[in-house]
Design a protein around this motif. Sequence first.
Motif, PDB file in Angstrom:
ATOM      1  N   GLU A  57       0.355   7.247  51.589  1.00  0.00           N
ATOM      2  CA  GLU A  57       1.046   5.975  51.303  1.00  0.00           C
ATOM      3  C   GLU A  57       0.536   5.389  49.984  1.00  0.00           C
ATOM      4  N   LEU A  58      -0.769   5.488  49.785  1.00  0.00           N
ATOM      5  CA  LEU A  58      -1.349   4.944  48.549  1.00  0.00           C
ATOM      6  C   LEU A  58      -0.799   5.707  47.342  1.00  0.00           C
ATOM      7  N   LYS A  59      -0.756   7.022  47.466  1.00  0.00           N
ATOM      8  CA  LYS A  59      -0.286   7.866  46.360  1.00  0.00           C
ATOM      9  C   LYS A  59       1.157   7.493  45.986  1.00  0.00           C
ATOM     10  N   GLU A  60       1.974   7.331  46.980  1.00  0.00           N
ATOM     11  CA  GLU A  60       3.364   6.973  46.751  1.00  0.00           C
ATOM     12  C   GLU A  60       3.443   5.568  46.131  1.00  0.00           C
ATOM     13  N   HIS A  61       2.642   4.681  46.653  1.00  0.00           N
ATOM     14  CA  HIS A  61       2.652   3.275  46.211  1.00  0.00           C
ATOM     15  C   HIS A  61       2.329   3.150  44.718  1.00  0.00           C
ATOM     16  N   VAL A  62       1.370   3.942  44.232  1.00  0.00           N
ATOM     17  CA  VAL A  62       0.929   3.763  42.831  1.00  0.00           C
ATOM     18  C   VAL A  62       1.647   4.696  41.859  1.00  0.00           C
ATOM     19  N   LYS A  63       2.650   5.392  42.368  1.00  0.00           N
ATOM     20  CA  LYS A  63       3.340   6.409  41.573  1.00  0.00           C
ATOM     21  C   LYS A  63       3.747   5.895  40.181  1.00  0.00           C
ATOM     22  N   ASN A  64       4.334   4.718  40.151  1.00  0.00           N
ATOM     23  CA  ASN A  64       4.818   4.206  38.863  1.00  0.00           C
ATOM     24  C   ASN A  64       3.829   3.252  38.188  1.00  0.00           C
ATOM     25  N   MET A  65       2.666   3.109  38.758  1.00  0.00           N
ATOM     26  CA  MET A  65       1.706   2.148  38.188  1.00  0.00           C
ATOM     27  C   MET A  65       0.855   2.867  37.142  1.00  0.00           C
ATOM     28  N   THR A  66       1.518   3.343  36.135  1.00  0.00           N
ATOM     29  CA  THR A  66       0.872   4.160  35.112  1.00  0.00           C
ATOM     30  C   THR A  66       0.094   3.279  34.138  1.00  0.00           C
ATOM     31  N   PRO A  67      -0.801   3.866  33.361  1.00  0.00           N
ATOM     32  CA  PRO A  67      -1.482   3.083  32.325  1.00  0.00           C
ATOM     33  C   PRO A  67      -0.497   2.452  31.346  1.00  0.00           C
ATOM     34  N   GLU A  68       0.614   3.127  31.098  1.00  0.00           N
ATOM     35  CA  GLU A  68       1.609   2.554  30.175  1.00  0.00           C
ATOM     36  C   GLU A  68       2.193   1.274  30.775  1.00  0.00           C
ATOM     37  N   TRP A  69       2.473   1.323  32.074  1.00  0.00           N
ATOM     38  CA  TRP A  69       2.958   0.120  32.762  1.00  0.00           C
ATOM     39  C   TRP A  69       1.881  -0.982  32.704  1.00  0.00           C
ATOM     40  N   ALA A  70       0.645  -0.607  32.992  1.00  0.00           N
ATOM     41  CA  ALA A  70      -0.433  -1.605  33.036  1.00  0.00           C
ATOM     42  C   ALA A  70      -0.693  -2.207  31.652  1.00  0.00           C
ATOM     43  N   TYR A  71      -0.500  -1.411  30.609  1.00  0.00           N
ATOM     44  CA  TYR A  71      -0.702  -1.915  29.241  1.00  0.00           C
ATOM     45  C   TYR A  71       0.179  -3.127  28.980  1.00  0.00           C
ATOM     46  N   GLY A  72       1.446  -3.004  29.405  1.00  0.00           N
ATOM     47  CA  GLY A  72       2.381  -4.106  29.202  1.00  0.00           C
ATOM     48  C   GLY A  72       1.972  -5.372  29.936  1.00  0.00           C
TER      49      GLY A  72
END
Length: 748
Positions: A296-311
């Motif tokens: 569930e955690l793996k699926e949850h963070v799938k799109n939480m990439t460093p590029e997303w976090a940078y923004g």
Amino acid sequence: MSSRRDFIKISALGFGATAVLASVAKFGVGSPIEEMLGLSSENLPSFRRFPTYCEVCFWKCAGWAYVTETGNIQKIIGNPDDPQCNGRLCPRGTGGVGMYNDKDRLKKPLIRFTNNGEQTYREASWDEALEFVSNKMKEIASKYGPESMALFNHGSSGHYFTHLLNAYGSGNITAPSYAQCRGPREAGFEATFGDAVGSPEATDIRDARCLVLIGSHIGENMHNGQIQEMSDAIDKGAVIITVDPRLSTAASKSKYWLPIKPATDIALLMSWIHVLIYENLYNKDYVEKYAEGFNELKEHVKNMTPEWAYGVTTIEPDIIRATAREMADAAPSALVHPGRHVTWYGDDVQRSRAIAILNALLGSWGQRGGFFFKEGFKLPEYPHPPYPSPNWSWKETMNGQFPLAKMSVTNTIIDASIPEKGKEHIIRGWIVSGTNLPIAMPLKAQLMRALQALELIVVVDTMPMEITGFADVVLPECTYLERYDDLRDSPHREPSIALRMPAVEPSYETKPAWWIAKQIGEKLGLSAYFDYKDYKDVLDWQLKQVGSSLEEMQRIGVKRLKRTKGPLYIPEGEVHKFNTPSGKIQLHSKELADAGFDAIPVYTPHPEPPEGFYRLIYGRAPMHTFSRTANNPNLVALMPENSVWVNPTIAKQWGLKSDQKVWLKNQDGVISTFSIKVRITERIRWDSVYMVHGFGHHYKPLKNAYGRGVNDTEMITNVMVDPIMGGTGMRGNFITFIKEDPRKEMQS
Ligand SMILES: Nc1nc2c(c(=O)[nH]1)N[C@H]1C(S)=C(S)[C@@H](COP(=O)(O)OP(=O)(O)OC[C@H]3O[C@@H](n4cnc5c(=O)[nH]c(N)nc54)[C@H](O)[C@@H]3O)O[C@H]1N2
Ligand SMILES: Nc1nc2c(c(=O)[nH]1)N[C@H]1C(S)=C(S)[C@@H](COP(=O)(O)OP(=O)(O)OC[C@H]3O[C@@H](n4cnc5c(=O)[nH]c(N)nc54)[C@H](O)[C@@H]3O)O[C@H]1N2
Ligand code: SF4
Ligand SMILES: [Mo]
């Protein structure tokens, strides 16, 4: 302002911060008394020494108070046998003598009375003051039930008044050290590992190979043992990663400083989790063995990439990846520090959960250089009759809110103290001991309504702090250097006990809290609960049960004991059972889901400062503890007032000069009572300002502290309450500058 370029540019300023640490070391890393007095230990004939443990903050370092033949406390130094301080006190501990010497101390009991229509205090004898308190408590018990009395406490005195209220029939005991401090952390870690972090933290900093500090400013946050361990870890080559919108002392010692956009930490944490999982850097053995909810955690963070976090965070993706790899390289000796004062943005349990999950992926819980299993020494309780069962308690004041609160929440006790139609559980009287609520508590309007409505307010304090101004009766406690207190038995790597005994007789007409509680108890007809003459008898009884004695502890001050409850870390080849319902680490929390909250943390944006406003962030200074030291003559000499840190770009826009005095106004139009000096520094992001908490006292009896700087609490009118455990998020306030005295304008 964003990541790498600024990091390099500003690290050149690191010298300033290093100098802070060096100067702290000069005051703090207590040279032995012999050296300080220019004597060798054998030839100290004119001094007598008495064991104590410090009350200037709650790390409780054990030390020796050296007293001259004429009865002056000359110096307090650390006890070398104490595992919590290793013989070294911090500047505040050394300056603790100032609490005893402070001329503004409370000296006699005071009772409120009305003189020609004006309320004032008059001095009273102890007997009269205690009679007043006990009569009022009897009246409250008979009119409303004993549950209608509450205790607010912090520090050593809390135990005696807790015992008093429990014997009287109330369980409404509360402290700002939960819902204004570490509550969210405890709830977040408990939901993940089944255990809270507790105090002192079981962080194995000295053996960490990578230490991540997220708004935890160890160095200014002067918790002694942690500073010593961090310094050892640095000497051993540990990588330090500090996430802070401000170049804190710790950041200046770090390989990586991530000057994050405030209020976005959950995004950074989730993207670190993303990198660990999707780059296969996490501790697979540990996670497979101990954790559940990984998919569930793996699926949850799938799109939480460093590029997303940078923004979101302004931290560059390559820095996010590089720091995640540093953690993975060091794992399991990679410690993501849980922080301590964590009531920031109202989603603080979830941020603490994200920190806990990150630690779980690194496999640091129960491992060297991560979190160790602490052990305390359980002293037997002095015998007393069983306590009566209260009809209701703090849980009922929550009205079904805050399901993960494991301790009482100050805010709900305060709210229950405002009598309103339909409220079932109303509190009518308070004992307040060792906490200065007007400065510690946000939600001022709520506090003021409660303070007006209560039928009895008793304040036990050593100083005429703001809270004493609301009391019906003020009871002056003697300082920690003038009294016995409970033995310190805080858990750590190894169990230990430490004694505090009087180095001198109590000054003026002050008394220890144990004595005050016992007198009130006796007047309430509860003598059976206080079946001793002196607290010495209690301590000696307890010590004799465990093969020691008061006499021995008076000689040695600290006794170290052997562990009996198993090893410090999970032994190799052994399978550890966590204290969660399934015995496994909860990466996905069913407990939270069942209570209607996110089972895995989610980043939600928080409001940004309006145009011309800056986020108010606050923290500690090495030479002060909250507001409790603000009048201490020794510490005032080291730091007399706070300043507001402003980025040079913003200072230029506003035409602000260094040391210029400004007034502050917040988003709700609240203007600071006093002015504050501007400190122009690259060490703070452009979108935030910073100040040290505990200054700006407006109570005139505090002669050294009155009017010095600004009180951050006064500017905190927007409070984001954590729905999971009730913590009061205090960092969603924005301030702007007023350059001319606004009160002058109002008068003209
Ligand atoms: N705005 C803002 N609010 C905060 C914080 C913040 O950073 N900013 N920090 C929060 C945190 S982390 C915490 S833990 C709380 C702390 O909040 P408090 O517990 O209120 O801490 P202090 O300000 O130290 O207040 C201690 C009081 O104890 C008194 N005192 C000192 N020694 C003794 C003694 O020996 N006996 C007795 N009876 N009294 C004594 C002092 O004179 C003072 O009145 O505040 C929280 N509130
Ligand atoms: N000298 C001294 N030491 C103390 C105390 C004291 O009064 N004086 N009090 C003790 C107590 S009870 C406590 S609880 C601890 C508190 O100490 P900590 O738990 O270490 O710190 P906080 O007060 O939560 O955080 C202050 C830091 O958070 C940064 N910060 C602000 N906003 C953000 C943000 O959005 N994200 C990030 N990542 N960082 C942010 C600030 O710039 C500052 O450096 O200190 C303890 N030690
Ligand atoms: S850290 Fe400093 S103030 Fe706190 S208990 Fe230790 S010596 Fe005292
Ligand atoms: Mo705290």
